[in-house]
Scaffold this active site. Structure first.
Site, short mmCIF file in Angstrom:
data_model
loop_
_atom_site.label_atom_id
_atom_site.label_comp_id
_atom_site.label_asym_id
_atom_site.label_seq_id
_atom_site.Cartn_x
_atom_site.Cartn_y
_atom_site.Cartn_z
N GLY A 198 0.85 -1.19 0.00
CA GLY A 198 0.00 0.00 0.00
C GLY A 198 0.88 1.23 0.00
N ARG A 199 0.43 2.27 0.70
CA ARG A 199 1.18 3.53 0.72
C ARG A 199 2.60 3.32 1.24
NH1 ARG A 199 -4.35 5.28 2.54
NH2 ARG A 199 -3.81 3.88 4.22
N ILE A 200 2.73 2.72 2.42
CA ILE A 200 4.06 2.59 3.04
C ILE A 200 4.91 1.55 2.30
CG2 ILE A 200 5.32 2.04 5.18
CD1 ILE A 200 2.81 3.19 6.69
N THR A 219 7.28 -2.74 10.88
CA THR A 219 6.88 -1.40 11.29
C THR A 219 5.36 -1.27 11.14
OG1 THR A 219 7.27 -0.52 9.07
CG2 THR A 219 9.06 -0.28 10.66
N ARG A 225 2.20 -3.69 12.62
CA ARG A 225 1.59 -3.92 13.92
C ARG A 225 2.16 -5.21 14.52
NH1 ARG A 225 0.43 0.62 14.07
NH2 ARG A 225 -1.59 1.63 14.21
N GLU A 255 2.23 -3.28 23.88
CA GLU A 255 3.17 -2.15 24.06
C GLU A 255 2.79 -1.33 25.28
OE1 GLU A 255 3.13 -0.01 20.34
OE2 GLU A 255 3.63 -1.78 19.20
N HIS A 271 7.91 2.13 18.81
CA HIS A 271 6.76 2.54 17.97
C HIS A 271 6.90 4.01 17.54
CE1 HIS A 271 2.31 1.52 17.03
NE2 HIS A 271 2.79 2.40 16.16
#
Ligand code: NAP
Length: 322
Positions: free
Chosen positions: A156-158, A237, A239, A268, A287
């Site tokens: 996707g975007r990342i 990076t 989840r 977390e 994070h």
């Protein structure tokens, strides 16, 4: 009468000023994440909610919010919000995609470089006073990036932004995603589509960029680690719960894979006794994917705009299609 909003944490001053001008604002300044009992109590009569990825906005929270019409989350991920419950109550959800794409892709590359060239490991060595000899040709060697195959899971975007950054390093990029990219974009990015199994088997670096949902829950588990190359690295990076952390620790201990660099974890924050903190071949980040001054400010702007537009009955800048 002014509408009432709840913020589970303070945003930037410019956003706080704007919100305080428009609404009756209740800000949680205590323990992070806001304890559930307190959240249930404070959300009961508010119209809008500003929340963060560590806030669990489950069905119980949504049901207890009698007047809630808008949730504006300071994140691109919305796996912390019960979408079905929001849909039932016709609550609109705003989120912050796109503005954090580059920052998160940058961090992904930083983690790849760090774990492969053993930067943080070297830092620990120096700080512990253990750099006593000049290293010989076989001591303390890392791995080259050039010539390696980077496998992107979720383009996707990342994922695409990571692919763009990989080319100048001379990496070969393959990807697997739910939807295949067009031929034109594949050529532009220099990426090759492969099946999930091929992605796992052929990647020297496997980088995760899918969202966390029931179909991606612990999808990276012992079966996957056994299929990976022994010299491979896992980068996450996205989840934490996409990876079975117990299986990851075992794979790292047994050297089934060479290393991992992680910005996200199953739960977390992780403490200093977490098994991952005991391993040299692991890089840990708290994070911080979107955590640059510029990006965080843009995220605050969109979080604010989404809330204001949503409460005004208008189209948000970015809304989750519930
Ligand atoms: P995005 O644009 O929605 O990209 C996700 C990609 O994953 C899409 O191409 C999607 O395919 C694909 N996908 C979804 N489910 C899949 C599955 N089961 N198997 C294979 N591919 C699948 O999201 P993004 O903006 O790149 O962000 C990705 C994730 O990064 C977010 O969800 C968030 O959790 C995480 N994130 C973390 C940080 C951090 O601080 N560490 C910062 C930002 C984001 P389709 O197009 O077919 O849906």
């Amino acid at each position: 009468m002014k509408k009432k909003i709840l913020m589970t944490r303070r945003l930037h001053d410019f956003a706080m000023k704007e919100l305080q001008k428009r609404y009756q604002v209740v800000v949680h300044d205590g323990k992070i994440p806001m304890p559930k009992k307190l959240l249930l109590q404070k959300i009961a009569d508010v119209d809008g909610l500003v929340c963060f990825p560590y806030d669990v906005i489950d069905g119980e929270v949504i049901e207890s919010a009698r007047n809630l019409t808008v949730i504006s989350t300071y994140s691109v991920g919305y796996d912390h919000i019960d979408l079905q419950a929001a849909r039932r109550r016709k609550i609109r959800i705003g989120y912050t995609p796109s503005v954090l794409t580059d920052a998160t892709a940058d961090l992904t590359v930083a983690l790849i470089l760090d774990v492969m060239r053993r930067v943080t490991e070297g830092d620990r060595l120096i700080r512990a006073g253990r750099w006593s000899v000049i290293f010989g040709p076989h001591d303390y060697v890392g791995s080259d990036l050039h010539g390696k195959t980077l496998g992107i899971f979720g383009i996707g975007r990342i994922g695409q932004a990571v692919a763009r950054r990989a080319a100048p390093f001379g990496m070969n990029v393959i990807y697997h995603s739910r939807t295949r990219l067009s031929k034109k974009i594949e050529i532009q990015l220099g990426v090759k589509y492969v099946g999930f199994g091929e992605l796992i088997r052929d990647s020297d670096i496997l980088s995760i960029h899918v969202p966390y949902r029931s179909d991606t829950h612990e999808i990276i588990d012992k079966k996957v680690f056994r299929m990976m190359k022994r010299g491979a690295f896992l980068i996450n990076t996205a989840r934490g719960k996409i990876v079975n952390e117990v299986d990851l620790v075992r794979a790292l201990k047994s050297k089934t894979i060479a290393g991992a660099a992680l910005d996200v974890f199953g739960s977390e924050p992780i403490g200093r006794d977490h098994p991952l903190t005991k391993m040299e071949n692991v890089v840990l980040a708290p994070h911080i994917g979107s955590s640059s001054e510029e990006t965080r400010r843009k995220m605050a702007e969109i979080t604010l705009d989404n809330l204001v537009l949503g409460l005004g009955g208008k189209k948000m800048v970015y809304s989750v299609d519930v």
